[in-house]
Design a protein around this motif. Structure first.
Motif, PDB file in Angstrom:
ATOM      1  N   TYR A  38       0.618  -0.872   0.344  1.00  0.00           N
ATOM      2  CA  TYR A  38      -0.138   0.085  -0.009  1.00  0.00           C
ATOM      3  C   TYR A  38       0.766   1.257  -0.349  1.00  0.00           C
ATOM      4  O   TYR A  38       1.776   1.658   0.086  1.00  0.00           O
ATOM      5  CB  TYR A  38      -0.479  -0.284   1.290  1.00  0.00           C
ATOM      6  N   ARG A  39       0.087   1.958  -0.845  1.00  0.00           N
ATOM      7  CA  ARG A  39       0.787   3.665  -0.338  1.00  0.00           C
ATOM      8  C   ARG A  39       0.171   4.299   0.408  1.00  0.00           C
ATOM      9  O   ARG A  39      -1.121   4.605   0.351  1.00  0.00           O
ATOM     10  CB  ARG A  39       1.061   3.583  -2.231  1.00  0.00           C
ATOM     11  N   LEU A  40       0.790   4.480   1.947  1.00  0.00           N
ATOM     12  CA  LEU A  40       0.566   5.282   2.607  1.00  0.00           C
ATOM     13  C   LEU A  40       0.644   6.981   2.194  1.00  0.00           C
ATOM     14  O   LEU A  40       1.963   7.796   1.873  1.00  0.00           O
ATOM     15  CB  LEU A  40       1.287   5.147   4.466  1.00  0.00           C
ATOM     16  N   VAL A  41       0.139   7.806   2.421  1.00  0.00           N
ATOM     17  CA  VAL A  41       0.022   9.518   1.781  1.00  0.00           C
ATOM     18  C   VAL A  41      -0.987  10.801   2.739  1.00  0.00           C
ATOM     19  O   VAL A  41      -1.514  10.019   3.292  1.00  0.00           O
ATOM     20  CB  VAL A  41      -0.623   9.718   0.716  1.00  0.00           C
ATOM     21  N   ALA A  42       0.073  11.918   3.193  1.00  0.00           N
ATOM     22  CA  ALA A  42      -0.498  12.161   4.348  1.00  0.00           C
ATOM     23  C   ALA A  42      -1.247  13.397   3.952  1.00  0.00           C
ATOM     24  O   ALA A  42      -0.286  14.062   2.892  1.00  0.00           O
ATOM     25  CB  ALA A  42       0.764  13.163   4.787  1.00  0.00           C
ATOM     26  N   ASN A  43      -2.053  13.892   4.313  1.00  0.00           N
ATOM     27  CA  ASN A  43      -2.411  15.141   4.382  1.00  0.00           C
ATOM     28  C   ASN A  43      -3.055  15.393   2.258  1.00  0.00           C
ATOM     29  O   ASN A  43      -2.079  17.033   2.313  1.00  0.00           O
ATOM     30  CB  ASN A  43      -2.378  16.866   4.727  1.00  0.00           C
ATOM     31  N   GLY A  44      -3.357  14.395   1.380  1.00  0.00           N
ATOM     32  CA  GLY A  44      -3.851  15.387   0.112  1.00  0.00           C
ATOM     33  C   GLY A  44      -2.068  15.160  -0.509  1.00  0.00           C
ATOM     34  O   GLY A  44      -2.010  15.958  -1.725  1.00  0.00           O
ATOM     35  N   THR A 103      -6.172   4.128  13.609  1.00  0.00           N
ATOM     36  CA  THR A 103      -6.991   4.169  13.132  1.00  0.00           C
ATOM     37  C   THR A 103      -7.940   4.283  11.614  1.00  0.00           C
ATOM     38  O   THR A 103      -7.526   5.275  12.227  1.00  0.00           O
ATOM     39  CB  THR A 103      -7.764   3.923  13.600  1.00  0.00           C
ATOM     40  N   PHE A 104      -8.190   3.227  10.557  1.00  0.00           N
ATOM     41  CA  PHE A 104      -8.399   3.264   9.115  1.00  0.00           C
ATOM     42  C   PHE A 104      -9.420   2.749   8.940  1.00  0.00           C
ATOM     43  O   PHE A 104     -10.087   2.129   9.354  1.00  0.00           O
ATOM     44  CB  PHE A 104      -7.489   3.525   7.706  1.00  0.00           C
ATOM     45  N   SER A 105     -10.806   3.972   8.472  1.00  0.00           N
ATOM     46  CA  SER A 105     -12.309   3.396   7.505  1.00  0.00           C
ATOM     47  C   SER A 105     -12.434   3.403   6.859  1.00  0.00           C
ATOM     48  O   SER A 105     -11.341   3.542   5.871  1.00  0.00           O
ATOM     49  CB  SER A 105     -12.939   4.294   8.442  1.00  0.00           C
ATOM     50  N   VAL A 106     -12.749   1.960   5.834  1.00  0.00           N
ATOM     51  CA  VAL A 106     -13.237   2.555   4.908  1.00  0.00           C
ATOM     52  C   VAL A 106     -13.413   3.606   3.724  1.00  0.00           C
ATOM     53  O   VAL A 106     -13.880   4.176   4.250  1.00  0.00           O
ATOM     54  CB  VAL A 106     -14.167   1.203   3.949  1.00  0.00           C
ATOM     55  N   GLU A 113      -8.976   5.540   4.784  1.00  0.00           N
ATOM     56  CA  GLU A 113      -8.534   7.147   5.542  1.00  0.00           C
ATOM     57  C   GLU A 113      -8.640   6.940   7.213  1.00  0.00           C
ATOM     58  O   GLU A 113      -9.542   6.156   7.512  1.00  0.00           O
ATOM     59  CB  GLU A 113      -9.692   8.255   4.828  1.00  0.00           C
ATOM     60  N   SER A 114      -7.602   7.540   7.891  1.00  0.00           N
ATOM     61  CA  SER A 114      -7.849   7.327   8.922  1.00  0.00           C
ATOM     62  C   SER A 114      -8.509   8.364   9.533  1.00  0.00           C
ATOM     63  O   SER A 114      -8.701   9.598   9.270  1.00  0.00           O
ATOM     64  CB  SER A 114      -5.979   8.238   9.835  1.00  0.00           C
ATOM     65  N   TYR A 115      -9.169   8.041  11.159  1.00  0.00           N
ATOM     66  CA  TYR A 115      -9.927   9.062  12.036  1.00  0.00           C
ATOM     67  C   TYR A 115      -9.866   8.868  12.631  1.00  0.00           C
ATOM     68  O   TYR A 115      -9.564   9.993  14.048  1.00  0.00           O
ATOM     69  CB  TYR A 115     -10.800   8.221  11.347  1.00  0.00           C
ATOM     70  N   ALA A 116      -8.032   8.362  13.578  1.00  0.00           N
ATOM     71  CA  ALA A 116      -7.808   8.552  15.031  1.00  0.00           C
ATOM     72  C   ALA A 116      -6.377   8.384  14.667  1.00  0.00           C
ATOM     73  O   ALA A 116      -5.749   7.348  14.256  1.00  0.00           O
ATOM     74  CB  ALA A 116      -8.336   7.699  15.808  1.00  0.00           C
ATOM     75  N   PRO A 117      -5.839   8.780  15.594  1.00  0.00           N
ATOM     76  CA  PRO A 117      -6.022  10.325  15.642  1.00  0.00           C
ATOM     77  C   PRO A 117      -6.803  11.691  14.578  1.00  0.00           C
ATOM     78  O   PRO A 117      -5.826  10.750  13.599  1.00  0.00           O
ATOM     79  CB  PRO A 117      -4.324  10.909  15.869  1.00  0.00           C
ATOM     80  N   ALA A 118      -6.932  11.743  15.055  1.00  0.00           N
ATOM     81  CA  ALA A 118      -7.746  13.514  13.643  1.00  0.00           C
ATOM     82  C   ALA A 118      -7.195  13.800  12.989  1.00  0.00           C
ATOM     83  O   ALA A 118      -6.409  14.063  11.719  1.00  0.00           O
ATOM     84  CB  ALA A 118      -8.316  14.236  14.629  1.00  0.00           C
TER      85      ALA A 118
END
Length: 132
Positions: A38-44, A103-106, A113-118
């Motif tokens: 997977y490719r993990l990308v931060a803030n767009g 933690t990521f949600s679909v 996309e991550s939701y925790a931490p914000a």
């Protein structure tokens, strides 16, 4: 006639078993599942790195490899060694298999996309390329 039918049935069973064992004694069903990258990308797309989901070690818990460069996206994420997928589709990365680092949600479409931490907002999508 019954003997001929029995011989045909035995030959069919033996031939079928050889198909599953590829004729060399090793079962095709035992082959290792390829690693998911997977490719993990931060803030767009402010930064990116590679993570790989490895072998499943128990129900919903898999090994995880996080590139050291992922630390630039979220300090501490490089310690993650486990990928835990819940029944609701959420995914958590952790160092011990229990306590989530992120933690990521679909997400809409492909990936998570991550939701925790914000913050930082991270996205995780399948990547056919290798490396960072």
């Amino acid at each position: 006639m019954k003997t001929l039918s029995a011989l045909i049935a035995i030959a069919a069973l033996f031939g079928g078993a050889q198909l599953f064992h590829d004729g060399n004694g090793k079962s095709v069903a035992e082959e290792v599942t390829p690693t998911d990258t997977y490719r993990l990308v931060a803030n767009g797309d402010e930064g990116a790195c590679a993570v790989s989901r490895g072998a499943e070690i128990s129900d919903g818990l898999s090994l995880l490899t996080v590139a050291p460069t992922c630390r630039r996206l979220m300090p501490g994420i490089e310690r993650a060694k486990f990928w835990r997928e819940q029944n609701d589709g959420t995914v958590a990365f952790s160092a011990n298999g229990i306590d989530p680092i992120v933690t990521f949600s679909v997400a809409d479409g492909d990936g998570y996309e991550s939701y925790a931490p914000a913050t930082p907002l991270l996205s995780l999508a399948g990547d056919r390329r290798t490396g960072d």
